[in-house]
Design a protein around this motif. Structure first.
Motif, PDB file in Angstrom:
ATOM      1  N   VAL A   1      -3.182 -15.351  -0.195  1.00 35.88           N
ATOM      2  CA  VAL A   1      -3.205 -13.984  -0.669  1.00 35.88           C
ATOM      3  C   VAL A   1      -4.648 -13.723  -1.232  1.00 35.88           C
ATOM      4  N   SER A   2      -4.751 -12.776  -2.173  1.00 36.70           N
ATOM      5  CA  SER A   2      -6.028 -12.493  -2.576  1.00 36.70           C
ATOM      6  C   SER A   2      -5.847 -12.432  -4.246  1.00 36.70           C
ATOM      7  N   ASN A   3      -7.049 -12.382  -4.849  1.00 33.83           N
ATOM      8  CA  ASN A   3      -6.988 -12.685  -6.314  1.00 33.83           C
ATOM      9  C   ASN A   3      -6.549 -11.516  -7.050  1.00 33.83           C
ATOM     10  N   GLU A   4      -6.216 -10.667  -6.493  1.00 35.28           N
ATOM     11  CA  GLU A   4      -5.449  -9.309  -6.899  1.00 35.28           C
ATOM     12  C   GLU A   4      -4.407  -8.965  -5.811  1.00 35.28           C
ATOM     13  N   LEU A   5      -3.077  -8.624  -6.632  1.00 36.60           N
ATOM     14  CA  LEU A   5      -1.963  -8.457  -5.465  1.00 36.60           C
ATOM     15  C   LEU A   5      -1.054  -7.823  -6.319  1.00 36.60           C
ATOM     16  N   SER A   6       0.179  -7.620  -5.665  1.00 40.17           N
ATOM     17  CA  SER A   6       1.670  -6.882  -6.259  1.00 40.17           C
ATOM     18  C   SER A   6       2.533  -7.499  -5.793  1.00 40.17           C
ATOM     19  N   LEU A   7       3.764  -7.381  -6.491  1.00 39.91           N
ATOM     20  CA  LEU A   7       5.096  -7.628  -6.009  1.00 39.91           C
ATOM     21  C   LEU A   7       5.855  -6.441  -6.450  1.00 39.91           C
ATOM     22  N   THR A   8       6.514  -6.108  -5.358  1.00 40.46           N
ATOM     23  CA  THR A   8       7.367  -4.765  -5.689  1.00 40.46           C
ATOM     24  C   THR A   8       8.814  -5.045  -5.207  1.00 40.46           C
ATOM     25  N   ALA A   9       9.847  -4.590  -5.844  1.00 45.40           N
ATOM     26  CA  ALA A   9      11.030  -4.390  -5.337  1.00 45.40           C
ATOM     27  C   ALA A   9      11.345  -3.512  -4.311  1.00 45.40           C
ATOM     28  N   LEU A  10      11.989  -3.735  -3.179  1.00 41.82           N
ATOM     29  CA  LEU A  10      12.050  -2.736  -2.121  1.00 41.82           C
ATOM     30  C   LEU A  10      13.632  -2.354  -2.263  1.00 41.82           C
ATOM     31  N   PRO A  11      13.872  -1.105  -1.457  1.00 42.85           N
ATOM     32  CA  PRO A  11      15.282  -0.566  -1.686  1.00 42.85           C
ATOM     33  C   PRO A  11      16.252  -1.345  -1.181  1.00 42.85           C
ATOM     34  N   ASP A  12      15.854  -2.333  -0.135  1.00 46.35           N
ATOM     35  CA  ASP A  12      16.978  -2.969   0.445  1.00 46.35           C
ATOM     36  C   ASP A  12      17.276  -4.247  -0.187  1.00 46.35           C
ATOM     37  N   GLY A  13      16.742  -4.534  -1.454  1.00 41.85           N
ATOM     38  CA  GLY A  13      16.983  -5.767  -2.313  1.00 41.85           C
ATOM     39  C   GLY A  13      16.016  -6.837  -2.241  1.00 41.85           C
ATOM     40  N   ARG A  14      15.086  -6.653  -1.078  1.00 37.73           N
ATOM     41  CA  ARG A  14      13.970  -8.012  -0.840  1.00 37.73           C
ATOM     42  C   ARG A  14      12.735  -7.437  -1.619  1.00 37.73           C
ATOM     43  N   TYR A  15      11.858  -8.050  -1.424  1.00 39.71           N
ATOM     44  CA  TYR A  15      10.366  -7.986  -2.362  1.00 39.71           C
ATOM     45  C   TYR A  15       9.397  -7.769  -1.697  1.00 39.71           C
ATOM     46  N   ALA A  16       8.415  -6.896  -1.722  1.00 40.98           N
ATOM     47  CA  ALA A  16       7.089  -7.085  -1.178  1.00 40.98           C
ATOM     48  C   ALA A  16       6.059  -7.270  -1.869  1.00 40.98           C
ATOM     49  N   LEU A  17       5.254  -8.627  -1.201  1.00 37.62           N
ATOM     50  CA  LEU A  17       4.219  -9.143  -1.843  1.00 37.62           C
ATOM     51  C   LEU A  17       3.134  -8.508  -1.150  1.00 37.62           C
ATOM     52  N   VAL A  18       2.049  -7.728  -1.719  1.00 38.79           N
ATOM     53  CA  VAL A  18       0.984  -6.965  -0.910  1.00 38.79           C
ATOM     54  C   VAL A  18      -0.297  -7.673  -1.534  1.00 38.79           C
ATOM     55  N   PHE A  19      -1.142  -7.667  -0.377  1.00 41.64           N
ATOM     56  CA  PHE A  19      -2.380  -8.468  -0.773  1.00 41.64           C
ATOM     57  C   PHE A  19      -3.607  -8.295   0.259  1.00 41.64           C
ATOM     58  N   GLN A  20      -4.641  -8.681   0.014  1.00 39.73           N
ATOM     59  CA  GLN A  20      -5.668  -8.647   1.116  1.00 39.73           C
ATOM     60  C   GLN A  20      -5.756 -10.058   1.881  1.00 39.73           C
ATOM     61  N   HIS A  21      -5.334 -10.236   3.260  1.00 39.44           N
ATOM     62  CA  HIS A  21      -5.186 -11.455   3.668  1.00 39.44           C
ATOM     63  C   HIS A  21      -6.418 -12.326   3.508  1.00 39.44           C
ATOM     64  N   GLY A  22      -6.202 -13.742   3.042  1.00 37.81           N
ATOM     65  CA  GLY A  22      -7.060 -14.655   2.831  1.00 37.81           C
ATOM     66  C   GLY A  22      -8.180 -14.223   1.727  1.00 37.81           C
ATOM     67  N   GLY A  23      -7.882 -13.270   0.882  1.00 34.14           N
ATOM     68  CA  GLY A  23      -8.752 -12.883  -0.059  1.00 34.14           C
ATOM     69  C   GLY A  23      -9.875 -11.820   0.166  1.00 34.14           C
ATOM     70  N   MET A  24     -10.471 -11.905   1.140  1.00 37.79           N
ATOM     71  CA  MET A  24     -11.463 -11.217   1.663  1.00 37.79           C
ATOM     72  C   MET A  24     -11.511 -11.072   3.065  1.00 37.79           C
ATOM     73  N   SER A  25     -10.824  -9.960   3.714  1.00 40.60           N
ATOM     74  CA  SER A  25     -10.882  -9.716   5.210  1.00 40.60           C
ATOM     75  C   SER A  25     -10.612  -8.376   5.379  1.00 40.60           C
ATOM     76  N   PRO A  26     -10.542  -7.798   6.807  1.00 38.95           N
ATOM     77  CA  PRO A  26     -10.322  -6.547   6.952  1.00 38.95           C
ATOM     78  C   PRO A  26      -8.672  -6.168   6.743  1.00 38.95           C
ATOM     79  N   ASN A  27      -8.030  -6.988   6.748  1.00 39.28           N
ATOM     80  CA  ASN A  27      -6.342  -6.814   6.940  1.00 39.28           C
ATOM     81  C   ASN A  27      -5.754  -6.885   5.527  1.00 39.28           C
ATOM     82  N   VAL A  28      -5.005  -5.741   5.483  1.00 44.63           N
ATOM     83  CA  VAL A  28      -4.225  -5.597   4.227  1.00 44.63           C
ATOM     84  C   VAL A  28      -2.613  -6.303   4.645  1.00 44.63           C
TER      85      VAL A  28
END
Length: 394
Positions: free
Chosen positions: A288-315
Motif C-alpha cells: 500500500v502507500s503511506n496515505e490511503l483510504s478504505l471506503t464501503a462499496l454499494p455491494d457490501g464490500r470495501y475498497a482499499l485505495v492506495f498508490q501501489h508500493g508506495g511510490m509508483s505510477p499505478n493507482v
C-alpha cells in the motif's frame, strides 16, 4: 462460575471468527466492474496562481461528520495538506519570495469543485512570512520537528476534529534526509472555527519500532464505521489504519468514538481477535502507500485505495470483505505515467474522497512531486499538487 464464563467467552469468540471467515470465503475479492476517467474539474480546482499554489498530503474531512453520500447535504469539507507552497506564479514560473511550509488547510463550501467557494488557510510568523498551521508542541517534540498530516475525522461523540500528526525530523542519514520520529493526535475542539486558534495536541503510542528495525505508524487512513456517520454496515467503531516497513504493510486498530483519546482502550487486529497489545498487531495486506483510504462499496464490500508500493505510477485498489480484510489482489485503476512529463517526477499516496464522490463513484486523488524539486518548480510551477480521477462502479 468464572471458569464457565471464561469458557463461554472463548466459545463465543471462536464462533464469531468462524462466521467471519465463512462470510469472507463467500465474498468475491478479485472481480469488480468499473470504468475510470480523469476528473479535470477537480484537478483544476487546485491549480492556483497565488497564495497556496501547491502541496501534497491531501485528505478531506466532511465537517458535518457524515461520510459517503450523506456528507453532501449542505456541508463544508475540510481539506488538509502537508508540505505546501505559498507565494505567486507569474509568466509560468514562481515569483521570488515563495516559501514552503509543512502543512496548511482549506475549507470548501459544498461538494463541487468551485474555486470561488474554497478558502485556504496558513499561519504567519512574527515577520509576516507564511508559516505552518500545525506545529509540534508536545513533551516528546524536539525543536526541529515538524508535522506532516495523516487522516482525520469529526468525532460525533464530542464534535471534535481529530487529525493525526506525524512528527518528522531532518536527518543526515537515510534515503530521503528525513524520518518520522513520533505520532501525535491533533484536536480541534468542537465549536472552534477557521482560522483554528484552539488547537490541542498530544503524543500517542501509535508509532512503533522494535529491535529488528521494523517501524510503523497509525493514521494513514480512517474509516468511521458508525450509524451516526451513515456507514452502511455500522459496528460502532472507528477504524484507524497504519503502515509499516518498506514493504508498506497495512495494520489496523479500532476504538469506540467516546474512547478515542483513551489509548488504553484501543485494540489492534492480531489476525484472530482485537488485542490490547499493539505489539501483537499483524499485517493484513501489503504494497500500500503511506496515505490511503478504505471506503464501503454499494455491494457490501470495501475498497482499499492506495498508490501501489508506495511510490509508483499505478493507482491500485484491493477489494476487502470487511474493514480488517481479507483483501484480494491489486486491481490497477489508473496509470499515472502521462503525468510524468519529466524523468524527475514521481507519483505517490493515492486515496479516495467519499465525501466528494457521487453515488456509485469514487473520486480519487494522487500526488505529483519531483526529486529535483525547486528546479522543476521553476519550470513547472503547478506540478506539485494533487490530480484526480473518477471511478464509476457498474
Amino acid at each position: 462460575m468464572k471458569k464457565i464464563a471464561f469458557v463461554c467467552f472463548i466459545i463465543s469468540i471462536s464462533v464469531q471468527l468462524t462466521m467471519a471467515q465463512q462470510v469472507a470465503d463467500t465474498v468475491n475479492l478479485t472481480d469488480i466492474k468499473f470504468t475510470v476517467e480523469a476528473a479535470p474539474d477537480w484537478s483544476a480546482l487546485l491549480k492556483r496562481q497565488t497564495g497556496w499554489f501547491g502541496g501534497d498530503g491531501i485528505y478531506t474531512i466532511p465537517l458535518n461528520g457524515m461520510e459517503g453520500e450523506q456528507a453532501h447535504a449542505n456541508n463544508k469539507i475540510l481539506f488538509i495538506f502537508s508540505d505546501s507552497m505559498i507565494g505567486k506564479v507569474r509568466n509560468k514560473t514562481m515569483v521570488p519570495g515563495y516559501k514552503m511550509i509543512h502543512n496548511a488547510y482549506a475549507i470548501l463550501d459544498g461538494d463541487k469543485p468551485d474555486a470561488a467557494k474554497m478558502r485556504f488557510y496558513w499561519d504567519r510568523d512574527s515577520l509576516g512570512n507564511a508559516e505552518s498551521v500545525f506545529i509540534p508542541n508536545t513533551p516528546r517534540t524536539e525543536k526541529s520537528d515538524y508535522y506532516w498530516l495523516g487522516d482525520g475525522f469529526v468525532n460525533q461523540a464530542n464534535n471534535n476534529i481529530y487529525i493525526f500528526g506525524y512528527r518528522v525530523r531532518n536527518v543526515s542519514d537515510g534515503a530521503f534526509g528525513f524520518k518520522e520520529v513520533g505520532n501525535t493526535l491533533i484536536k480541534i475542539p468542537a465549536g472552534d472555527k477557521p482560522p483554528y486558534k484552539n488547537i490541542q495536541q498530544e503524543d500517542t503510542p501509535l508509532y512503533i519500532t522494535d529491535e529488528s528495525g521494523s517501524f510503523g505508524s497509525f493514521g494513514a487512513g480512517i474509516y468511521v464505521n458508525t450509524k451516526q456517520a451513515s456507514a452502511p454496515n455500522p459496528d460502532g467503531y472507528i477504524y484507524v489504519y497504519g503502515v509499516r516497513d518498506l514493504a508498506k504493510n497495512l495494520m489496523v486498530a479500532r476504538v469506540l468514538p467516546e474512547d478515542f483519546e483513551d489509548f488504553g482502550k484501543w485494540t489492534y487486529w492480531d489476525g484472530s481477535i482485537w488485542n490490547k497489545d499493539i505489539d501483537k498487531v499483524v499485517n493484513i495486506t501489503d504494497g500500500v502507500s503511506n496515505e490511503l483510504s478504505l471506503t464501503a462499496l454499494p455491494d457490501g464490500r470495501y475498497a482499499l485505495v492506495f498508490q501501489h508500493g508506495g511510490m509508483s505510477p499505478n493507482v491500485g485498489m484491493r477489494i476487502g470483505a470487511s474493514p480488517t480484510g481479507p483483501f484480494g489482489p491489486v486491481i490497477k485503476l489508473w496509470d499515472c505515467k502521462p503525468d510524468l512529463i519529466e524523468k524527475t517526477f514521481v507519483v505517490y499516496n493515492a486515496k479516495a474522497h467519499p465525501s466528494l464522490s457521487k453515488p456509485g463513484e469514487l473520486l480519487i486523488s494522487y500526488n505529483i512531486n519531483s526529486v529535483d524539486f525547486i528546479n522543476d518548480l521553476k519550470v513547472h510551477p503547478n506540478l506539485y499538487r494533487p490530480r484526480f480521477i473518477r471511478v464509476k462502479f457498474q
